[in-house]
Design an enzyme around this catalytic site. Structure first.
Site, mmCIF file in Angstrom:
data_model
loop_
_atom_site.group_PDB
_atom_site.id
_atom_site.type_symbol
_atom_site.label_atom_id
_atom_site.label_comp_id
_atom_site.label_asym_id
_atom_site.label_seq_id
_atom_site.Cartn_x
_atom_site.Cartn_y
_atom_site.Cartn_z
ATOM 1 N N GLY A 28 28.691 61.287 -27.403
ATOM 2 C CA GLY A 28 29.878 61.756 -28.230
ATOM 3 C C GLY A 28 29.112 63.000 -29.423
ATOM 4 O O GLY A 28 29.718 63.898 -29.657
ATOM 5 N N LYS B 278 38.464 64.229 -18.325
ATOM 6 C CA LYS B 278 39.455 64.605 -19.353
ATOM 7 C C LYS B 278 39.460 66.039 -19.920
ATOM 8 O O LYS B 278 38.513 66.030 -20.884
ATOM 9 C CB LYS B 278 39.737 63.521 -20.217
ATOM 10 N N ARG C 247 16.418 54.327 -25.269
ATOM 11 C CA ARG C 247 16.681 54.833 -26.699
ATOM 12 C C ARG C 247 15.787 54.210 -27.667
ATOM 13 O O ARG C 247 15.573 54.550 -28.811
ATOM 14 C CB ARG C 247 18.224 54.599 -27.109
ATOM 15 N N GLY D 249 27.165 60.827 -21.893
ATOM 16 C CA GLY D 249 26.948 59.292 -21.577
ATOM 17 C C GLY D 249 26.723 59.261 -19.956
ATOM 18 O O GLY D 249 25.837 58.736 -19.416
HETATM 19 P P1 ADP Z 1 30.371 62.377 -19.739
HETATM 20 O O1 ADP Z 1 30.405 60.934 -20.449
HETATM 21 O O2 ADP Z 1 29.117 62.836 -19.261
HETATM 22 O O3 ADP Z 1 30.803 63.278 -21.026
HETATM 23 P P2 ADP Z 1 32.962 62.265 -18.756
HETATM 24 O O4 ADP Z 1 33.225 60.901 -19.250
HETATM 25 O O5 ADP Z 1 33.618 63.522 -19.270
HETATM 26 O O6 ADP Z 1 31.478 62.676 -18.644
HETATM 27 O O7 ADP Z 1 33.299 62.043 -17.142
HETATM 28 C C1 ADP Z 1 32.980 61.133 -16.357
HETATM 29 C C2 ADP Z 1 34.006 60.464 -15.430
HETATM 30 O O8 ADP Z 1 34.854 61.362 -14.760
HETATM 31 C C3 ADP Z 1 33.519 59.707 -14.466
HETATM 32 O O9 ADP Z 1 34.340 58.212 -14.772
HETATM 33 C C4 ADP Z 1 34.035 60.142 -13.162
HETATM 34 O O10 ADP Z 1 34.648 59.192 -12.184
HETATM 35 C C5 ADP Z 1 35.338 61.078 -13.582
HETATM 36 N N1 ADP Z 1 35.547 62.094 -12.578
HETATM 37 C C6 ADP Z 1 35.053 63.186 -12.329
HETATM 38 N N2 ADP Z 1 35.653 63.745 -11.346
HETATM 39 C C7 ADP Z 1 36.609 63.198 -10.897
HETATM 40 C C8 ADP Z 1 37.735 63.278 -10.178
HETATM 41 N N3 ADP Z 1 37.914 64.289 -9.342
HETATM 42 N N4 ADP Z 1 38.844 62.307 -10.225
HETATM 43 C C9 ADP Z 1 38.905 61.300 -10.950
HETATM 44 N N5 ADP Z 1 37.901 61.031 -11.786
HETATM 45 C C10 ADP Z 1 36.821 62.083 -12.016
#
Ligand code: ADP
Ligand code: MG
Length: 391
Positions: free
Chosen positions: A369, A197, A37, A346
């Protein structure tokens, strides 16, 4: 089009208040663990010093509650003094006489970094008195803090309402890249979405059902979709309140003739056992933590056919090395692809760095975000408030 620093004439001697996002990972001893960054911000700073502006940099770091030496920006001033061809000084406050004196002493083409703006509770409250005080120190406001642009805070939003303003090169690059993905993607356009989520990603799912040709769904999010199709998902993470939403998304995809790919197999664990199973049919006592080998093949084949790829959200619980294979395979397929490739989010960018694939991806968004919000809404509050370019 928003005004950029290139549109600002006569910067010589002007005090430019430059808001950046130096929210880098740092250990408690002040060691910078990843300088991405800061590195991506250097072109804007170098341009401003090249124009002989007097550059005052503002940033946040972490989420401190009041002063916290572990969240001081001082170590970043050391980094900058090595990376920039000018004098770099540091001031351990953001408002007050000391700041005013330092700015008075600042020579043309030199840089002054102020302390973490989040040491002041007024920052996140978007306090106008605080903003007015800071605005009185400068002639022009430049916002290059893309990672914070979805927030309305004093130094990234309110300052733009108080001073002539523009965006910097990083902000411009992020906006151009993301706008191109939304408005003018190459085809076929494959969007890969995962993560835990689904409720935080509904809007982006809907957006990509509209804009992309194929939407690939992995991660825990996939289980809500599978459950919506009455497929057994065992004890996998499901958001029951989103099942209807998932059904609607699948319906909309059908209406629009878009392809949605869901996992056909999973890597599971039963109970607390760390043993990994590959199954094509899940049993009620199993939990899915990653996509399985057949799904990897299905997804990577689709990625190989794409001309445009956007990826957000890990395919599994990658933090655990047992369940990293799916995310690694997808990251590798995107890196090998001849398509124009972009990654945002992230955790997703962290996985790309973990696998050392950053250099093989065309565009890595520096926002988390902010990137998702821009893709959902097509704009961001801290960008909206910047003046339009003169035609
Ligand atoms: P980003 O930060 O790139 O937008 P997210 O925060 O939405 O990504 O997702 C990342 C999280 O999703 C990680 O902590 C990962 O462990 C969790 N995750 C992905 N697949 C699963 C799963 N099948 N069961 C539980 N957690 C999961
Ligand atoms: Mg995340």
């Amino acid at each position: 089009m928003k005004r950029t620093i290139k549109d600002l004439a006569n910067l010589k001697g002007k005090v430019v208040l430059l808001r950046v996002d130096f929210n880098v990972p740092m250990d408690d001893g002040g060691k910078i663990l990843d300088a991405t960054r800061i590195r991506t911000e250097l072109p804007t700073i170098k341009y401003l010093i090249g124009q002989k502006a007097r550059v005052v940099i503002l940033s946040h770091l972490g989420r401190p509650e009041g002063y916290d030496v572990r969240k001081s920006l001082w170590p970043i001033s050391i980094y900058l003094s090595k990376a920039l061809p000018c004098n770099v000084s540091f001031c351990n406050t953001v408002i007050g006489d000391e700041v005013k004196d330092r700015i008075k002493m600042l020579r043309e083409g030199d840089v002054l970094l102020l302390e973490n703006v989040r040491f002041y509770k007024q920052e996140e409250k978007c306090d106008m008195k605080f903003a007015r005080e800071i605005a009185s120190y400068g002639d022009i406001f430049v916002n290059d803090a893309f990672g914070t642009a979805h927030r309305k805070h004093a130094t990234n939003y309110a300052l733009a309402r108080l001073l002539p303003n523009a965006i910097g090169f990083l902000m411009e690059r992020e906006i151009n890249n993301l706008t191109k993905i939304l408005d003018n993607p190459k085809r076929p356009f494959v969007a890969v979405l995962g993560g835990a989520k689904i409720d935080t990603k509904i809007k982006i799912l809907e957006k990509f059902i509209e804009k992309a040709d194929t939407v690939i769904i992995g991660g825990a999010m996939a289980y809500t979709f599978l459950k919506a199709l009455n497929i057994e998902v065992g004890k996998s993470l499901v958001q029951d309140d989103c099942i209807e939403v998932a059904k609607n998304i699948l319906l909309k995809a059908k209406e629009l003739g878009k392809k949605v790919l869901l996992p056909v197999d999973h890597m599971c664990s039963i109970g607390k056992s760390p043993k990994v199973y590959t199954v094509s049919k899940m049993l009620p006592n199993m939990t899915g933590y990653d996509i399985g080998p057949k799904t990897i093949k299905l997804y990577t084949n689709e990625i190989a056919k794409a001309k445009e790829v956007f990826w957000n959200g890990p395919m599994g619980m990658f933090e655990n090395s047992f369940f990293r294979t799916g995310t690694h395979a997808i990251a590798e397929a995107i890196a090998q692809s001849k398509a124009h490739t972009s990654v945002g989010g992230g955790d997703t960018v962290a996985t790309v760095n973990l696998f050392n694939l950053g250099k093989k991806i065309n565009y890595i968004s520096t926002g988390g975000g902010a990137t998702l919000k821009f893709l959902e809404e097509g704009s961001l509050p801290a960008v909206e408030v910047i003046q339009e370019r003169m035609r």
